[in-house]
Enzyme design. Sequence first.
Site, PDB file in Angstrom:
ATOM      1  N   LEU A  34       0.818  -1.219   0.000  1.00  0.00           N
ATOM      2  CA  LEU A  34       0.000   0.000   0.000  1.00  0.00           C
ATOM      3  C   LEU A  34       0.851   1.270   0.000  1.00  0.00           C
ATOM      4  O   LEU A  34       1.858   1.358   0.695  1.00  0.00           O
ATOM      5  CB  LEU A  34      -0.924   0.009   1.223  1.00  0.00           C
TER       6      LEU A  34
ATOM      7  N   SER B 262       2.783   3.784  -7.767  1.00  0.00           N
ATOM      8  CA  SER B 262       2.431   2.413  -8.143  1.00  0.00           C
ATOM      9  C   SER B 262       3.252   1.476  -7.283  1.00  0.00           C
ATOM     10  O   SER B 262       4.420   1.761  -6.982  1.00  0.00           O
ATOM     11  CB  SER B 262       2.754   2.177  -9.625  1.00  0.00           C
TER      12      SER B 262
ATOM     13  N   ASP C 134      -5.825   3.350 -12.764  1.00  0.00           N
ATOM     14  CA  ASP C 134      -6.134   2.232 -13.658  1.00  0.00           C
ATOM     15  C   ASP C 134      -7.485   2.530 -14.305  1.00  0.00           C
ATOM     16  O   ASP C 134      -8.503   1.898 -14.000  1.00  0.00           O
ATOM     17  CB  ASP C 134      -6.165   0.925 -12.868  1.00  0.00           C
TER      18      ASP C 134
ATOM     19  N   ARG D 135       4.536  -1.036  -8.245  1.00  0.00           N
ATOM     20  CA  ARG D 135       5.635  -1.545  -9.072  1.00  0.00           C
ATOM     21  C   ARG D 135       6.812  -0.568  -9.154  1.00  0.00           C
ATOM     22  O   ARG D 135       7.877  -0.955  -9.639  1.00  0.00           O
ATOM     23  CB  ARG D 135       5.133  -1.844 -10.484  1.00  0.00           C
TER      24      ARG D 135
ATOM     25  N   HIS E  48      -3.391   4.191  -2.499  1.00  0.00           N
ATOM     26  CA  HIS E  48      -4.342   3.294  -1.839  1.00  0.00           C
ATOM     27  C   HIS E  48      -4.978   3.991  -0.628  1.00  0.00           C
ATOM     28  O   HIS E  48      -6.174   3.831  -0.376  1.00  0.00           O
ATOM     29  CB  HIS E  48      -3.641   2.021  -1.355  1.00  0.00           C
TER      30      HIS E  48
ATOM     31  N   GLY F 138      -9.129   3.566  -8.173  1.00  0.00           N
ATOM     32  CA  GLY F 138      -8.319   4.708  -8.584  1.00  0.00           C
ATOM     33  C   GLY F 138      -8.419   4.956 -10.083  1.00  0.00           C
ATOM     34  O   GLY F 138      -8.445   3.997 -10.868  1.00  0.00           O
TER      35      GLY F 138
HETATM   36  P1  AMP Z   1      -3.451  -2.190  -7.031  1.00  0.00           P
HETATM   37  O1  AMP Z   1      -3.106  -2.539  -5.633  1.00  0.00           O
HETATM   38  O2  AMP Z   1      -2.309  -1.622  -7.798  1.00  0.00           O
HETATM   39  O3  AMP Z   1      -4.185  -3.283  -7.741  1.00  0.00           O
HETATM   40  O4  AMP Z   1      -4.474  -0.989  -6.932  1.00  0.00           O
HETATM   41  C1  AMP Z   1      -5.596  -1.062  -6.123  1.00  0.00           C
HETATM   42  C2  AMP Z   1      -6.427   0.172  -6.333  1.00  0.00           C
HETATM   43  O5  AMP Z   1      -5.654   1.316  -6.018  1.00  0.00           O
HETATM   44  C3  AMP Z   1      -6.897   0.347  -7.783  1.00  0.00           C
HETATM   45  O6  AMP Z   1      -8.221   0.866  -7.787  1.00  0.00           O
HETATM   46  C4  AMP Z   1      -5.913   1.340  -8.322  1.00  0.00           C
HETATM   47  O7  AMP Z   1      -6.411   2.105  -9.402  1.00  0.00           O
HETATM   48  C5  AMP Z   1      -5.704   2.221  -7.101  1.00  0.00           C
HETATM   49  N1  AMP Z   1      -4.428   2.939  -7.236  1.00  0.00           N
HETATM   50  C6  AMP Z   1      -3.198   2.416  -7.450  1.00  0.00           C
HETATM   51  N2  AMP Z   1      -2.287   3.397  -7.586  1.00  0.00           N
HETATM   52  C7  AMP Z   1      -2.963   4.564  -7.467  1.00  0.00           C
HETATM   53  C8  AMP Z   1      -2.591   5.944  -7.527  1.00  0.00           C
HETATM   54  N3  AMP Z   1      -1.331   6.325  -7.756  1.00  0.00           N
HETATM   55  N4  AMP Z   1      -3.552   6.872  -7.366  1.00  0.00           N
HETATM   56  C9  AMP Z   1      -4.848   6.511  -7.145  1.00  0.00           C
HETATM   57  N5  AMP Z   1      -5.256   5.236  -7.080  1.00  0.00           N
HETATM   58  C10 AMP Z   1      -4.330   4.269  -7.243  1.00  0.00           C
END
Ligand code: AMP
Length: 301
Positions: free
Chosen positions: A53, A205, A170, A207, A57, A167
Amino acid sequence: MHPNDPKSTQANSNSGGSSEAVAPRVIRSITEARDWRAAQTGSVAVAPTMGALHQGHLDLIQRARECADKVVATIFVNPAQFGKNEDLDSYPRTFDEDLARCEEAGVDMIFAPSDISMYPFDYKTWVNVEEMGSILEGEQRPDHFRGVATVVLKLFNILRPNTAVFGWKDAQQFIMLRKMVEDLNFDIEMVGVEIAREEDGLALSSRNVNLSEKHRQEATALNRALKLAHDLVENGPVHESELIIDRMRRKIQSETSAKIDYIAVTSLKTLRPLERVEPGETLIAVAARFGDTRLLDNVRV
Ligand code: AMP
């Protein structure tokens, strides 16, 4: 979190007004998660994540708290959305840190199921959002969105949230999931949260930690290219998609060693390519590889 921060009071509203943050309940079993949900008398908002996170997040969690009485963060590195040669094994997993962050952010429950409970050996059912799931990211990552739609639908069925928060980072995922909710008549409010960025513009991110120093520097070019596109549309005014894409491509190529997977000017609603920017209805998205790390970014114009 500062004890006088009103958010911390709200976070602790379950604990008789104590100013100490309360550890979220961590649930790993689907049955237990269902029982937790059944015991709630108020509304529930969910923020689905794959963990590791970061502030992006936490922004979702914050928004979720504004939307409902109780907040669930799900932490599940969903194997079904990774292709064979993708980074499932190297995807960062930081559960202890995630737990601390959720506690500070006022999460009530963390749902972190095991792979085998979500996808038993005889698992057979998949959700496909046609067209939207097979273009852009879907073209680069076959089956990715099938995995995303399936896991989110399963999470919705288990947790029965009133609100789900995603978010704009994506954007294709959010637009596709909104369509799934509409098509399958889920009574769930879908909320999109703006992209959280580093000071130098790089979209946060999980990543990003895999980027080398050189690639970390170069990766800021994605945001600069999107800003260029935004300026071309707002101040140019340039509306021809081909021209915008060409200018963005040249900018990224001149400033980085990245391999561009795509740059697209698409409809915010359908994700279909647009020949010209339609003000207020357009998503400009980019995906590029910096070494082994694939990054996404976008802007709505
Ligand atoms: P993930 O853990 O990368 O699968 O992301 C989980 C949620 O967090 C998804 O809805 C993503 O779009 C959102 N998210 C990830 N990075 C960001 C960011 N930089 N800004 C806003 N939301 C994000």
